[in-house]
Design an enzyme around this catalytic site. Sequence first.
Site, mmCIF file in Angstrom:
data_model
loop_
_atom_site.group_PDB
_atom_site.id
_atom_site.type_symbol
_atom_site.label_atom_id
_atom_site.label_comp_id
_atom_site.label_asym_id
_atom_site.label_seq_id
_atom_site.Cartn_x
_atom_site.Cartn_y
_atom_site.Cartn_z
ATOM 1 N N ASP A 36 0.646 -1.177 -0.028
ATOM 2 C CA ASP A 36 -0.064 -0.055 -0.030
ATOM 3 C C ASP A 36 0.775 1.270 -0.042
ATOM 4 O OD1 ASP A 36 -2.071 -1.593 -0.016
ATOM 5 O OD2 ASP A 36 -2.778 -1.240 1.956
ATOM 6 N N SER A 37 2.040 1.185 0.702
ATOM 7 C CA SER A 37 2.854 2.444 0.903
ATOM 8 C C SER A 37 3.667 2.650 -0.456
ATOM 9 C CB SER A 37 3.936 2.279 1.975
ATOM 10 O OG SER A 37 4.748 1.067 1.522
ATOM 11 N N PHE A 39 2.180 1.788 -3.526
ATOM 12 C CA PHE A 39 1.057 2.618 -4.383
ATOM 13 C C PHE A 39 0.802 4.073 -3.924
ATOM 14 C CE2 PHE A 39 -3.656 3.481 -5.292
ATOM 15 C CZ PHE A 39 -3.760 3.073 -6.537
ATOM 16 N N LEU A 86 -36.209 -8.002 -15.575
ATOM 17 C CA LEU A 86 -36.564 -9.345 -16.001
ATOM 18 C C LEU A 86 -37.726 -9.806 -15.488
ATOM 19 C CD1 LEU A 86 -33.012 -10.637 -15.246
ATOM 20 C CD2 LEU A 86 -33.987 -10.007 -17.456
ATOM 21 N N LYS A 119 -27.834 -13.234 -9.017
ATOM 22 C CA LYS A 119 -28.848 -12.223 -9.256
ATOM 23 C C LYS A 119 -28.496 -10.946 -8.149
ATOM 24 C CE LYS A 119 -33.506 -10.289 -9.318
ATOM 25 N NZ LYS A 119 -33.144 -9.141 -8.505
ATOM 26 N N CYS A 412 -66.465 -0.164 13.700
ATOM 27 C CA CYS A 412 -65.084 0.545 13.206
ATOM 28 C C CYS A 412 -64.282 0.844 14.305
ATOM 29 C CB CYS A 412 -65.418 1.642 12.198
ATOM 30 S SG CYS A 412 -63.881 2.470 11.343
#
Length: 678
Positions: A36-37, A39, A86, A119, A412
Amino acid sequence: MAQNSSLIAAELEALRQTIRAHEYAYYVLEAPNIADSEFDALMQKLRALEAASGLPIPADSPTQRVGGKADNRFRNVAHHIAMLSLDNVFNADEFADFYRRLQEQLSPTTAISLIAEPKFDGLAINLRYENGILQRASTRGDGITGEDVTQNVRTISTIPLRLNTHTPPDVIEIRGEIYMPKKAFYALNEQAAANGEKIFANPRNAASGSLRQLDPRITARRQLAFFAYGYGEITNYQLPETYEALLEQYRAWHIPVCSLHQKAATLPEALAAYQQFAKQREQLPFDIDGVVFKVNRFADQQRAGFLARAPRWAIAWKFPALEKTTRIEAIELQVGRTGAVTPVARLQPVTIAGVVVRSASLHNAREIARKDIRVGDTIFIRRAGDVIPEVVSVVLEKRLPDAPVFAMPEHCPVCAAAIVQNEDEAVARCSGGLHCPAQRVAALIHFASREALDIRGLGEKLIQQLVAQEFVRTPADLFCLTADDWASLPRMGKKSAHNVMTAIDAAKKTTLARFIYALGIRGVGSVNAQALAAHFGDLAAFMAADRAALQEIEGIGDVVAADIEHFFADEDNRAVIAAIVAAGVHWSTELTKKIIDAPLLGKTVVITGTLPSLSRAEAQKRLETLGAKVTSQVSRQTDFLLLGADAGSKLARAQAFSVPIIDEAQLQTWWQHYGNAV
């Protein structure tokens, strides 16, 4: 000097190519070949050289992934070729039916080669590369129009800003799924919880929310990833013979492709592939909710063709919903617009497939009795289709001895009116009508909705306030509200009050079809409303029609005809209609009569391209006013294609189906003759 500039430019490009290769190895292959260093040092060197060179920095430079100011909106962009969804199947029998239909169409005597792939449960995206450079990224949206999320997509490390080729297509749209790996999702939610922030329900929501951040720098921190699985517009590029070969081409271009796809040359092999993916599901580093099967050969795909909204050559076989157990804490009743009283189970919260479920509809009393569901029961619950919570069954061994049997109340719970139930209906209904506040709110929401009177800004919360303050009992009351009435509502400023009053006034000018739909008659949707308006041409004639006259209209059966007759037999309903008309709601009777003879009445129309003077919304409104139904995809059932500039694949499909083509001038002519009374 020119020579020095050329040398510097060459050095910069070589460094960029080196960094791109390392990015691909790290983010896509997950096999870094430098530390990493090292890069980071290469990136620092590139930034310094770009700054010192004074040369323009190309958009595909690795240094340009993250940056730019936060935007306050996402621009809508039209897809050159529609992003279709789909069709789904949910079991082996349904999949076998799909396979047999394909076989009958393509090759009755031999097996069909399919590709099975996961998927992905993320966000569909369209990446447009022009001459190998990423120029635009857009979401699926409604399949016709999506949102431009280019700046945010540029921050996703697995998506190359430049295709790895010296001979790229002039244009290629690469389609796939942006998703959030499970590891990144868990880390994101842990951090959010630690900060007291809202957590995401599942990786799909996290991916969608992260991609639509107004600040690209936030998106960059969310560790989104991408897999390619399709294509859109292509210019100056010959597709390979198979989908499998296209994936290999993508891989060569450094486009991420899921390595789990596999061939299925027969139906048994396809069934086995599904089972294998189902077993792998929980162990995968990303969420999937099914298996997609596609015909491998592109020539066979073309022969199979398309349905209105989906290809015939592909299917998504969804996994069975995941089930969990939880406890029913209460059964509550909800009252809808037509008075339907629906029992809803309030649950001890449970997480299913990453989503917290707190309630589930029990549908009706008969369904509760059939499953013998009681308050206090431990139940199996699943998300049907991985979406809708559904109570599957009761764990009887855990039932409390005093668990009460559910009984639908006689009155109700909202208005205390009698609850009634027809013998031929499973649904119980509140008899209170618009006297019931719950029905009143739902009816007003429907009346103001986009397909009805389209009262902009009058939403559910505002309607609830109006009903609670007893300012509004029926839709007619909306047109009698004063500025003082609006100003007295909580958090209602003068400007907001003015805007909603203006919208209500504008809604007075409508069409008979919209008005009929707005009445909220049970069984009368927007399509039936259009048919009724066209048939009768006049509100009085419609209200006076008996059941036999109503059943003469296509789409109006005995049940809907009875509901219409019952609606107009109610003097309260007639009084409300009279009050609405007296308040100034109107439409052109002459227009309605003209529309009966209009060439678009009952026709299906698709719009494509950019029209000279009308927006798509304006054109659609005129078409619908003239009696047409506007759809998004061309099929054999399409009657007309309204063609504008820069049309995409719809034009080719219309020509293939011999669909008549009209332009804006023709629409304007019809509008002048049949619609200018609006």
